[in-house]
Design an enzyme around this catalytic site. Structure first.
Site, PDB file in Angstrom:
ATOM      1  NE  ARG A  58      -3.796   0.196   0.664  1.00 55.31           N
ATOM      2  CZ  ARG A  58      -4.770  -0.080  -0.220  1.00 55.31           C
ATOM      3  NH1 ARG A  58      -4.966   0.685  -1.285  1.00 55.31           N
ATOM      4  NH2 ARG A  58      -5.530  -1.135  -0.034  1.00 55.31           N
ATOM      5  NE  ARG A  81      -2.841  -4.335  -7.304  1.00 55.77           N
ATOM      6  CZ  ARG A  81      -3.710  -3.721  -6.518  1.00 55.77           C
ATOM      7  NH1 ARG A  81      -3.405  -2.597  -5.913  1.00 55.77           N
ATOM      8  NH2 ARG A  81      -4.921  -4.221  -6.321  1.00 55.77           N
ATOM      9  CG  HIS A 151      -2.855   3.317  -7.900  1.00 51.84           C
ATOM     10  ND1 HIS A 151      -2.924   4.039  -6.729  1.00 51.84           N
ATOM     11  CD2 HIS A 151      -4.082   2.797  -8.097  1.00 51.84           C
ATOM     12  CE1 HIS A 151      -4.156   3.930  -6.236  1.00 51.84           C
ATOM     13  NE2 HIS A 151      -4.874   3.184  -7.049  1.00 51.84           N
ATOM     14  CG  ASP A 196     -12.203   6.113  -7.032  1.00 54.47           C
ATOM     15  OD1 ASP A 196     -11.348   6.324  -7.907  1.00 54.47           O
ATOM     16  OD2 ASP A 196     -12.505   4.971  -6.638  1.00 54.47           O
ATOM     17  CD  GLU A 253      -4.613   6.211  -9.167  1.00 55.63           C
ATOM     18  OE1 GLU A 253      -4.848   5.321 -10.009  1.00 55.63           O
ATOM     19  OE2 GLU A 253      -5.268   6.342  -8.125  1.00 55.63           O
TER      20      GLU A 253
HETATM   21  O1  TA6 Z   1      -7.231   4.306  -8.527  1.00 57.62           O
HETATM   22  C1  TA6 Z   1      -8.302   4.384  -7.657  1.00 57.62           C
HETATM   23  C2  TA6 Z   1      -8.726   2.994  -7.235  1.00 57.62           C
HETATM   24  O2  TA6 Z   1      -9.112   2.246  -8.336  1.00 57.62           O
HETATM   25  C3  TA6 Z   1      -9.820   3.181  -6.191  1.00 57.62           C
HETATM   26  O3  TA6 Z   1     -11.100   2.847  -6.652  1.00 57.62           O
HETATM   27  C4  TA6 Z   1      -9.331   2.412  -4.999  1.00 57.62           C
HETATM   28  O4  TA6 Z   1      -9.957   1.238  -4.783  1.00 57.62           O
HETATM   29  C5  TA6 Z   1      -7.838   2.306  -5.246  1.00 57.62           C
HETATM   30  O5  TA6 Z   1      -7.643   2.307  -6.617  1.00 57.62           O
HETATM   31  C6  TA6 Z   1      -6.989   1.303  -4.507  1.00 57.62           C
HETATM   32  O6  TA6 Z   1      -7.135  -0.001  -4.930  1.00 57.62           O
HETATM   33  P1  TA6 Z   1      -6.443  -1.175  -4.150  1.00 57.62           P
HETATM   34  O7  TA6 Z   1      -6.805  -2.434  -4.877  1.00 57.62           O
HETATM   35  O8  TA6 Z   1      -4.953  -0.931  -4.208  1.00 57.62           O
HETATM   36  O9  TA6 Z   1      -6.971  -1.130  -2.749  1.00 57.62           O
END
Ligand code: TA6
Length: 278
Positions: A58, A81, A151, A196, A253
């Site tokens: 994360r 990832r 991201h 978002d 992103e």
């Molecule tokens: O980029 C935004 C997103 O798609 C959100 O909807 C949110 O869920 C985030 O990515 C994080 O995703 P993750 O799977 O890393 O928890």
């Protein structure tokens, strides 16, 4: 450039003589830290991140490929990832450090997404800049299509005080509100609730104003920009983010999300995001 152990994951530590530094994990080719010369940490890495390979790390800059979010049937944010990449080129000059990490399909990825491909992530630190380039080559015999993103979790002092400029007038899909299509009408994006959004076709550079420091954000090849902050409630539901984590992060992103990128056999595509500490 040194190989280090970062919470149990092998990683590369980049450093320049002028004092820029970055850390790139081989797990996911994920950049975990970036400190521009003469400055401080600019990426948000969750203090509750998990490094045992069971789940994505994360924070930092996860590479989403060949699917952004839940836009298709593949696992969320794709398949690279959470897998090990291999180190390719490593180069340092007087004032820069560069590494390339590579991922080639495996039997395991083939079972999820039956395509031959090579993904390459090139990371360059130089002075106040971080350049990240994702290149994808279709090494198979048939065309394929994908969505993708870098991201990027930016570290902010206090998200409510941060201002993101450059998105005025752009259309976006609001994933936090039933995927409604809206048009941004403010001079700047201010985050004070769950956010978002996928902004479409962003050609301008962006500027993130954060208390007394600014960050320029530029992308090439990635047509869209995603802005994400989970805010309090969603943050509380994420085991690998501390309760106040959402206050210190803002994801901006570089993405190819609205339209899939199509690659014929033998073709390549590249997209890049540059961050410039101002
Ligand atoms: O980029 C935004 C997103 O798609 C959100 O909807 C949110 O869920 C985030 O990515 C994080 O995703 P993750 O799977 O890393 O928890």
């Amino acid at each position: 450039i040194e190989t280090i152990d970062f919470n149990g994951q092998p990683a590369l530590a980049l450093a320049t003589q002028a004092g820029s530094r970055a850390v790139v994990s081989l797990f996911g080719a994920q950049i975990l830290s970036w400190i521009p010369a003469g400055s401080e940490e600019r990426l948000y890495l969750s203090p509750a991140a998990v490094y045992d390979g069971s789940t994505p790390i994360r924070g930092g800059i996860p590479v989403c490929f060949p699917q952004f979010a839940g836009l298709g049937k593949l696992p969320k944010h794709g398949i690279v990832r959470t897998r090990p990449w291999v180190v390719g080129e490593q180069r340092t000059g007087d004032d820069y450090a560069l590494v390339t990490l590579r991922f080639t399909e495996t039997d395991e990825t083939w079972a999820i997404w039956p395509q031959n491909f090579v993904a390459e992530l090139t990371v360059v630190v130089e002075g106040e800049r971080l350049d990240v380039e994702l290149e994808v080559e279709n090494t198979g015999h048939a065309p394929f299509a994908f969505t993708a993103a870098l991201h990027t979790y930016l570290r902010v002092r206090e998200v409510e005080n941060a201002r993101l400029e450059g998105l005025y007038g752009h259309e976006y899909r609001d994933s936090a509100d039933h995927n409604r299509i809206r048009r941004d009408s403010g001079d700047m994006v201010v985050v004070e609730d769950e956010t978002d959004r996928v902004y479409h076709d962003v050609k301008r550079p962006l500027l993130l104003r954060d208390s007394n420091r600014n960050l320029g954000i530029n992308a090439e090849g990635f047509p869209d920009v995603v802005v994400w902050n989970p805010w309090e409630e969603r943050c509380a539901a994420l085991a690998d983010l501390p309760a106040n984590g959402f206050r210190h992060m803002l994801c901006v992103e570089a993405a190819a999300a609205r339209q899939r990128i199509e690659l014929d056999a033998g073709e390549s595509w590249a997209g890049r995001q540059s961050l410039i500490a101002l």
